[in-house]
Design an enzyme around this catalytic site. Structure first.
Site, PDB file in Angstrom:
ATOM      1  N   LYS A   1      -6.378  58.836  60.917  1.00  0.00           N
ATOM      2  CA  LYS A   1      -6.108  60.222  61.293  1.00  0.00           C
ATOM      3  C   LYS A   1      -7.047  60.722  62.387  1.00  0.00           C
ATOM      4  CE  LYS A   1      -3.709  61.544  57.136  1.00  0.00           C
ATOM      5  NZ  LYS A   1      -3.929  60.384  56.239  1.00  0.00           N
TER       6      LYS A   1
HETATM    7  C1  PLP Z   1      -2.887  59.908  55.637  1.00  0.00           C
HETATM    8  C2  PLP Z   1      -3.036  58.534  55.201  1.00  0.00           C
HETATM    9  C3  PLP Z   1      -1.929  57.708  54.963  1.00  0.00           C
HETATM   10  C4  PLP Z   1      -0.518  58.222  55.100  1.00  0.00           C
HETATM   11  O1  PLP Z   1      -0.182  58.542  56.423  1.00  0.00           O
HETATM   12  P1  PLP Z   1       1.084  59.462  56.735  1.00  0.00           P
HETATM   13  O2  PLP Z   1       1.092  59.632  58.203  1.00  0.00           O
HETATM   14  O3  PLP Z   1       0.888  60.742  55.990  1.00  0.00           O
HETATM   15  O4  PLP Z   1       2.278  58.717  56.225  1.00  0.00           O
HETATM   16  C5  PLP Z   1      -2.151  56.396  54.608  1.00  0.00           C
HETATM   17  N1  PLP Z   1      -3.393  55.912  54.440  1.00  0.00           N
HETATM   18  C6  PLP Z   1      -4.482  56.676  54.644  1.00  0.00           C
HETATM   19  C7  PLP Z   1      -5.818  56.074  54.422  1.00  0.00           C
HETATM   20  C8  PLP Z   1      -4.350  57.984  55.042  1.00  0.00           C
HETATM   21  O5  PLP Z   1      -5.435  58.723  55.241  1.00  0.00           O
END
Ligand code: PLP
Length: 435
Positions: A107
């Site tokens: 993210k």
């Molecule tokens: C947010 C997150 C996900 C999921 O991602 P999305 O874009 O919401 O599908 C998977 N793994 C981790 C470690 C995350 O922080």
């Protein structure tokens, strides 16, 4: 380039307005009105470009002249200032390590890019921008790190009390300055509901300049296509069928991949890997989308019962279930299976994969076994560093997990959070009193 709402009721807006609004006036999500397609030559010669050059090309084709090229270049240089290396697990399978950012999760790519873009667009505004973020753990820390100490921006993080890991909670609650952590007595879905409601509440939006930073913001989404191209670049034999397995919760990461494909990346299949929160595979199998309350698992960033990017994905394929099934396959796995996979990968390949990546591994295995595929380029997106889930990892592999310094430093700070209930009126009063 204009951006339309998936609900198709509000007018199209510029990139700037789409970023600042976050969500369209009709409650829909923004999507670009078309996808620029790279010439084949670019894809064939991709090895000549750096990660940042690839990122710039993608970003510029969506933003056009709304940000001058020299500024966009500087934004990319500040936001995408860490690598996304491909690590080989075996002949066919690779792990795309997306955890080299400051909060050790993928993210960081979207959050840092969005923070830079929003800060650029807000320079002309006299009002503070208030960013509301519902987080199941990793979003909140990535976003608040991206915005930390930026002038004219205040961030409110809503996280579900007792439903994030200790390290995640410390990351969320120790930044301070322009970052406020709201500890909600409810689930992640409750947090998301509060944020959505605030955006639709004209009493709030009349007084407070609001913006969202969840994966629904288009500026979070676009940079999540950068590393798909960069992963392809790193493959040695590019001719084998390309399969991405994406551990999914709100499906923003997967949507980034779908965008990359629309722009010309030669992907054969996307696999949406989910834990027991399985509304997406159920939808692909039955055509019925039935949101459910989320269930807590060890891959907690994927504990989502009503994925926010669902309608975007539908729209990308004109609501056509057959087309969708052609592009994406989805499988769901339990915590028990996830733990077994972590152990198996560690024993077989001496690789420590986090619980989210392990779900991605399981889904890829299931897909290639069911379809008898022998030679392929499988890429599992490793969405977070295993040390973020040290307690589970240590239990499963029976070894001490080293916590990188950039993660450990928050553990010695003081937790600061404000508790609120899941009732909208409490949240509303809180926001109004912040003025
Ligand atoms: C947010 C997150 C996900 C999921 O991602 P999305 O874009 O919401 O599908 C998977 N793994 C981790 C470690 C995350 O922080």
């Amino acid at each position: 380039m204009n951006y339309y709402s998936t609900n198709k009721k509000s007018k199209k807006v510029s990139f700037k307005d789409a970023v600042i609004k976050g969500i369209a006036d009709d409650g829909g999500l923004f999507l670009p009105e078309y996808f620029p397609v790279f010439p084949e030559k670019f894809v064939n010669e991709i090895n000549e470009f750096s990660f940042q050059e690839i990122s710039y090309k993608i970003a510029a084709s969506f933003i056009e002249d709304e940000i001058p090229s020299s500024i966009l270049n500087a934004i990319i240089e500040r936001a995408i200032n860490f690598d996304a290396p491909l690590s080989r697990l075996n002949e066919n399978t690779n792990i795309l390590e997306l955890f080299y950012g400051p909060t050790l999760a993928f993210k960081d790519f979207g959050a840092r890019f969005m923070a830079e873009v929003l800060s650029y667009f807000s320079k002309e505004s006299k009002q503070d921008i208030n960013i509301l973020v519902a987080t199941s753990g990793d979003t909140g820390s990535a976003v608040s790190n991206g915005f930390f100490d930026m002038e004219g921006i205040k961030v409110y993080l809503l996280y579900p009390s007792k439903k994030v890991s200790h390290i995640q909670e410390m990351q969320l609650t120790t930044l301070d300055r322009n970052i406020t952590a709201l500890e909600v007595e409810g689930t992640f879905d409750d947090c998301q509901k509060l944020v959505k409601q605030a955006f639709l509440d004209s009493e709030i939006t009349r007084n407070l300049f609001l913006s969202s930073a969840n994966s629904i913001n288009i500026a979070r989404l676009l940079p999540q296509s950068f590393y798909y191209f960069n992963a392809y670049k790193q493959l040695k034999d590019k001719k084998k069928p390309l399969i991405f397995s994406v551990p999914s919760g709100n499906f923003g990461n997967l949507t980034g991949g779908l965008i990359a494909k629309k722009m010309g990346l030669p992907v054969d299949k996307f696999i949406a890997a989910v834990n027991i929160n399985d509304v997406f595979p159920v939808y692909l199998n039955t055509g019925k989308f039935i949101p459910k309350p989320s269930i807590k698992t060890i891959s907690n960033a994927m504990d989502v019962g009503n994925p926010s990017n669902f309608h975007r994905i539908l729209d990308l394929y004109n609501n056509n279930l057959d087309k969708l099934n052609n592009e994406i396959t989805s499988y769901s796995f339990s915590d028990l299976q996830t733990k077994k996979a972590i152990k198996e990968i560690y024993n077989k390949s001496n690789y420590l994969i986090d619980p989210h990546g392990a779900v991605g591994y399981l889904a890829l295995e299931e897909y290639i076994t069911k379809n008898h595929i022998e030679s392929f380029n499988g890429i599992i997106l490793e969405t977070a560093h295993p040390s973020k889930f040290a307690d589970i990892m240590e239990e499963v592999v029976n070894e001490n997990i080293q916590i990188p310094a950039r993660l450990a430093k928050c553990l010695h700070k003081e937790k600061k959070s404000t508790k609120i209930s899941k009732e909208y009126d409490d949240f509303k009063n809180y926001l109004i009193n912040q003025q």
